[in-house]
Each structure stands twice: as structure tokens, then as C-alpha cells.
Design a protein around this motif. Structure first.
Motif, PDB file in Angstrom:
ATOM      1  N   SER A 159     -29.596 -17.696   6.109  1.00  0.00           N
ATOM      2  CA  SER A 159     -30.529 -18.696   6.613  1.00  0.00           C
ATOM      3  C   SER A 159     -30.758 -18.451   8.092  1.00  0.00           C
ATOM      4  CB  SER A 159     -29.978 -20.106   6.400  1.00  0.00           C
ATOM      5  OG  SER A 159     -29.861 -20.400   5.029  1.00  0.00           O
ATOM      6  N   ARG A 160     -32.011 -18.454   8.506  1.00  0.00           N
ATOM      7  CA  ARG A 160     -32.343 -18.226   9.904  1.00  0.00           C
ATOM      8  C   ARG A 160     -32.151 -19.518  10.699  1.00  0.00           C
ATOM      9  NH1 ARG A 160     -36.718 -15.978   9.037  1.00  0.00           N
ATOM     10  NH2 ARG A 160     -36.143 -13.800   9.365  1.00  0.00           N
ATOM     11  N   GLY A 161     -31.450 -19.413  11.814  1.00  0.00           N
ATOM     12  CA  GLY A 161     -31.231 -20.579  12.667  1.00  0.00           C
ATOM     13  C   GLY A 161     -30.634 -20.156  13.978  1.00  0.00           C
ATOM     14  N   GLY A 183     -26.907 -11.800  11.934  1.00  0.00           N
ATOM     15  CA  GLY A 183     -27.312 -10.886  10.874  1.00  0.00           C
ATOM     16  C   GLY A 183     -28.417  -9.998  11.401  1.00  0.00           C
ATOM     17  N   TRP A 184     -28.570  -8.810  10.811  1.00  0.00           N
ATOM     18  CA  TRP A 184     -29.670  -7.926  11.169  1.00  0.00           C
ATOM     19  C   TRP A 184     -30.954  -8.433  10.530  1.00  0.00           C
ATOM     20  CZ3 TRP A 184     -29.116  -3.996  14.683  1.00  0.00           C
ATOM     21  CH2 TRP A 184     -27.809  -3.694  15.061  1.00  0.00           C
ATOM     22  N   ASP A 185     -32.084  -7.961  11.019  1.00  0.00           N
ATOM     23  CA  ASP A 185     -33.365  -8.528  10.585  1.00  0.00           C
ATOM     24  C   ASP A 185     -33.568  -8.461   9.075  1.00  0.00           C
ATOM     25  OD1 ASP A 185     -33.822  -5.778  10.441  1.00  0.00           O
ATOM     26  OD2 ASP A 185     -35.438  -5.752  11.922  1.00  0.00           O
ATOM     27  N   ASN A 186     -33.066  -7.397   8.415  1.00  0.00           N
ATOM     28  CA  ASN A 186     -33.288  -7.261   6.976  1.00  0.00           C
ATOM     29  C   ASN A 186     -32.419  -8.197   6.140  1.00  0.00           C
ATOM     30  OD1 ASN A 186     -30.720  -5.766   5.984  1.00  0.00           O
ATOM     31  ND2 ASN A 186     -31.376  -4.537   7.734  1.00  0.00           N
ATOM     32  N   GLU A 187     -31.501  -8.932   6.777  1.00  0.00           N
ATOM     33  CA  GLU A 187     -30.646  -9.859   6.046  1.00  0.00           C
ATOM     34  C   GLU A 187     -31.310 -11.221   5.830  1.00  0.00           C
ATOM     35  OE1 GLU A 187     -26.398  -9.866   7.271  1.00  0.00           O
ATOM     36  OE2 GLU A 187     -26.960  -8.225   8.624  1.00  0.00           O
ATOM     37  N   PHE A 188     -32.434 -11.464   6.470  1.00  0.00           N
ATOM     38  CA  PHE A 188     -33.129 -12.738   6.367  1.00  0.00           C
ATOM     39  C   PHE A 188     -34.379 -12.573   5.507  1.00  0.00           C
ATOM     40  CE2 PHE A 188     -30.945 -12.607  10.446  1.00  0.00           C
ATOM     41  CZ  PHE A 188     -30.213 -13.783  10.422  1.00  0.00           C
ATOM     42  N   GLN A 189     -34.773 -13.525   4.725  1.00  0.00           N
ATOM     43  CA  GLN A 189     -34.365 -14.892   4.657  1.00  0.00           C
ATOM     44  C   GLN A 189     -33.572 -15.129   3.372  1.00  0.00           C
ATOM     45  OE1 GLN A 189     -33.821 -17.324   6.485  1.00  0.00           O
ATOM     46  NE2 GLN A 189     -35.503 -18.812   6.591  1.00  0.00           N
ATOM     47  N   GLY A 232     -40.176 -13.510   4.143  1.00  0.00           N
ATOM     48  CA  GLY A 232     -39.885 -14.150   5.421  1.00  0.00           C
ATOM     49  C   GLY A 232     -39.305 -13.209   6.460  1.00  0.00           C
ATOM     50  N   PHE A 233     -39.281 -11.908   6.149  1.00  0.00           N
ATOM     51  CA  PHE A 233     -38.746 -10.915   7.099  1.00  0.00           C
ATOM     52  C   PHE A 233     -39.477 -10.966   8.434  1.00  0.00           C
ATOM     53  CE2 PHE A 233     -39.365  -6.687   8.993  1.00  0.00           C
ATOM     54  CZ  PHE A 233     -38.060  -6.346   9.275  1.00  0.00           C
TER      55      PHE A 233
END
Length: 443
Positions: free
Chosen positions: A197-199, A205-211, A385-386
Motif C-alpha cells: 500500500s502506498r503511503g 518498497g521499490w516502485d514495482n512493488e506498488f500498488q 497504479g504503478f
């Protein structure tokens, strides 16, 4: 009896401590290299070793310098050591050793960078304890994990360096092989939660771990153990490398261009094989997980009448439970430790498959974290959502090309912080030097 209170380290002190611990990991690797081998190129697709000596520090400097208000003292080195090379088809680097600066000059550059960065970060911690100028510390997290990634991938290079070109290390006593027969485990249909979860105050986390998102996974069966060298030997002796029908078009083109038709960690001795560890040649350990490329893993799976797991299936087997909940790690919520798996630089080599049962998942699947990254059949693509990092836009995005595949889990040389459930690794399908194994699934 009175005792003085122990002050809790500040966030800046904690992050600096982690940076210094990561540096110790990378420093130990360069000490393995014989001084005359610093300009060798053990893997054709990669830079010479001297590049990485400068790259780790230049990356930190280029990432942090502007936010910290520091002026470059060697723009030429900042640029020379800025970017590594991802394995690509063709176009191999052609530079020569004398194209690079002396090791002494590179080390002086690195020493000066470390000194300036550390002093400035400590000073910033006094005026900006929340590290707002460093994206609330996220830039330091990036620097730490980038270095720890290289502490692993440098091992891939050094593994290919001839034994007489590196200084040996003491061999770690191998674990005894467990008496476990290969078998599959039924995984019932259920949900797999992928991503973070982005917050602003959420975990790094690295960018590819979201969302974060949930995937419904139908029932399947999965190998309880990784495919071992002994298993793979049967594939080799059964003519797996000569059977065109087992290989994709690109995989067949790659394998027929190779000088040998067996895993790159094996060494042929007549009709038998030995094994190349990072520091010695030993008899082929039949109970260790086999390390192969994605093409090789896929060919074996077809030969066995199975396939590689998807990323979601792998998650379901690793983190799902019989009761329907999900765990932070296969074994539960407890932080990674040596009794749970072969990871975090505890060893240089694999251990026998299934020899650390305290790390098993709730379904009884072994070694899902540690002992070798695990190939999936999932192409490396962004989650919905990347958003690329503004300060490192190409970290993931340039690899969303349909030519890279997701790996999960971790190897013996993977840092504990990157064993988190959401972490995604990836490589091209015919790069044979990665500490990557696999297991198969049936539907």
C-alpha cells in the motif's frame, strides 16, 4: 542499583548504521578479488570489476548529492561510474583495461564520497530529523538496498572468476541432507495479496512493488522441494538439451549457441559432472537446488509435464494458510533468522533442499525464501497504479519489455531486508549466472 538509560538511536543513526553495514558487505567482496583481477570481466555482458568498485559509491553520491547540497569534486568519475549494464542480447562491451582509471584513484574517490556523505547526513539529522529533504529517508533506503543488491549480483560475477583470480575463503561445513522424498503439495483455491500500500509513512518498497492488490488463485499442486541437481541430471541424461520441442524459439536459439549443454554451475568430467562453488570445485551435490536460467527451468518443466508457477501461485503457496489468512513470511510473522532459511549472507552456497523445515510454509512447502531465487512464468510487468520513482525513473520501467520474468524468494546472498513479501526480482530468460532455482506446478 542505578543504571543509566540507554538512548534510542535516532532514525538518522539507524540509517547510517545500515549504510555502513551494507558497505561492509560490498567491501568484503572486493577483498576476495586478487589485485591483478580488478580489471577482469568474468561475465561478458557486464562491466569489468573495477567499474563496480566505483559504481556503488557513485550511485549513492549521484542519488543524494543534490538533496544534500553537495558540489561535485570529480564530475568525470560521477558520470563514468553512474550506470551498470543489464544483460542484453548482442552489443557486448568492448572496452579494454587501460580505458579505466587506476584502482588507487577509484578508491580515493570512493573514500572521499563516503566521508562527505556521512558527515552531511549526520548534520542534516540535527536540523531535519524527519529527513524531509531525503524524501523522509526513502533515498537512504534506496541507497542501502541498491548496494545490497550489488552485494549479491557481484557474487554472480565473482562466481565466474577463475579460482586462481580470487583469494579463497574458508568453506562452511555443509548441512546434512534430509531424508525427504520429492513430492507435491495440494494448494486449495484462495486469495494471494501482492504488492504494498502506498503511503507516506508506509514501509519502504521499490516502485514495482506498488500498488497492493488481491488475486484469486484456483487450486493447484506445487513441488514441496526445489528441483535439485540430481533431478536435473536426469533431464540432462534424458536428452533434454537436444529435444527441440521442450524449448521456446528464443530458448533454443540461445542454448544451441552455448559451448555446453548443462547448467553453468556444473563442470563436465567425462560422463560425470562436478560443481563450481564460488571458492572451490566439488563433486556435484545432488541434493542442492539446481541453479539455471528461465529457459532451462521452463524446458525441464515441459519435460516433466508441468509448468513454472505464476507469481500469484507462488505467493499463495508461500504466504497463504489453511485457515485463509496470509503471513508476512512463509513461516509466520517472526523476522528472518538462520534457522528459517539460507539467506542474509550466512553462507556462500546452497544447502540441501528441505534441510531447514522451520522455514516451511503453512502448506508444508520448503525453501520458498532463501537457498535460491525462484523463477515464475510471470512476465515482469507493472501492477495497476504503478508510478516510477521521480529520482530513479528507469529502475523498473525500462524492463517492462516482455523479455524479463519475475523471480521470488531470495538466495543465500540476499539481504534480510529484501525478503519482504512484496519484493520482486527479475532477469532475462537466458542469463545463466543468477542464483536462481525453480519448482513446478500442476493444475
Amino acid at each position: 542499583m542505578n543504571s543509566a538509560a540507554v538512548a534510542t538511536p535516532s532514525r538518522v543513526d539507524q540509517l547510517l548504521g545500515r549504510i555502513q553495514a551494507a558497505r561492509a558487505r560490498s567491501d568484503e567482496l572486493f577483498k576476495i578479488v586478487h589485485p591483478t583481477a580488478l580489471y577482469d570481466r568474468p561475465v561478458p555482458e557486464r562491466h569489468r570489476i573495477i567499474f563496480y568498485l566505483g559504481h556503488l559509491e557513485a550511485f549513492d553520491w549521484n542519488l543524494l548529492r543534490e538533496s544534500l547540497g553537495l558540489r561535485s569534486f570529480d564530475p568525470g568519475f560521477d558520470k563514468l561510474f553512474a550506470f551498470g549494464i543489464d544483460p542484453v542480447e548482442g552489443g557486448l562491451p568492448t572496452d579494454q583495461p587501460n580505458d579505466w582509471p587506476s584502482a588507487e584513484k577509484v578508491r580515493d574517490y570512493c573514500s572521499r564520497l563516503r566521508e562527505q556523505l556521512d558527515a552531511t547526513i549526520r548534520s542534516l539529522g540535527t536540523s531535519d530529523p524527519n529527513l524531509a529533504r531525503l524524501e523522509r529517508g526513502r533515498l537512504l533506503e534506496v541507497a542501502i538496498e541498491h548496494r545490497l543488491m550489488h552485494a549479491e549480483t557481484l557474487c554472480y560475477m565473482l562466481h565466474q572468476l577463475p579460482l586462481d583470480r580470487k583469494l579463497s575463503q574458508p568453506m562452511v561445513r555443509p548441512l546434512p541432507a534430509p531424508a525427504i522424498l520429492a513430492h507435491s503439495v495440494e494448494i486449495p483455491a484462495g486469495t494471494a495479496t501482492l504488492g504494498l500500500s502506498r503511503g507516506e509513512d508506509g514501509p519502504f518498497g521499490w516502485d514495482n512493488e506498488f500498488q497492493v492488490h488481491r488475486v484469486e488463485v484456483p487450486a493447484f499442486a506445487i513441488d514441496a522441494l526445489n528441483v535439485t541437481n540430481g533431478d536435473y541430471l536426469r533431464f540432462v541424461r534424458n536428452g533434454g538439451y537436444e529435444n527441440r520441442s521442450l524449448w521456446s524459439d528464443s530458448g533454443w536459439k540461445w542454448i544451441t549457441s552455448q559451448k555446453h549443454r548443462f547448467p553453468s554451475f556444473w563442470i563436465a568430467n567425462g560422463n560425470s559432472y562436478s560443481y563450481r562453488t564460488i571458492f572451490a570445485e566439488i563433486p556435484l551435490p545432488l541434493d542442492w537446488p539446481v541453479y539455471v536460467s528461465h529457459d532451462e527451468a521452463s524446458a525441464y518443466a515441459r519435460w516433466a509435464g508441468k509448468e513454472l508457477p505464476s507469481e500469484a501461485e507462488w505467493h499463495r503457496a508461500a504466504y497463504g494458510t489453511r485457515g485463509g489468512s496470509e503471513r508476512a513470511y512463509p513461516w509466520g510473522e517472526e523476522a528472518p533468522s538462520a534457522r528459517r532459511g539460507n539467506f542474509d549472507f550466512e553462507r556462500w552456497d546452497p544447502v540441501p533442499a528441505g534441510s531447514l523445515p522451520e522455514g516451511n510454509s503453512d502448506f508444508g512447502v520448503a525453501d520458498l525464501v532463501g537457498n535460491g531465487w525462484e523463477w515464475t512464468r510471470t512476465t515482469f510487468e507493472p501492477f495497476l497504479g504503478f508510478q516510477p520513482f521521480s529520482f530513479y525513473p528507469g529502475y523498473s520501467a525500462i524492463f517492462f519489455d516482455g523479455k524479463h520474468f519475475v523471480m521470488k524468494g531470495g538466495s543465500a546472498r540476499t539481504a534480510a531486508c529484501m525478503l519482504r513479501r512484496s519484493f520482486r526480482n527479475w532477469f532475462q530468460p537466458h542469463y545463466p549466472y543468477v542464483y536462481a532455482t525453480f519448482r513446478c506446478v500442476e493444475h
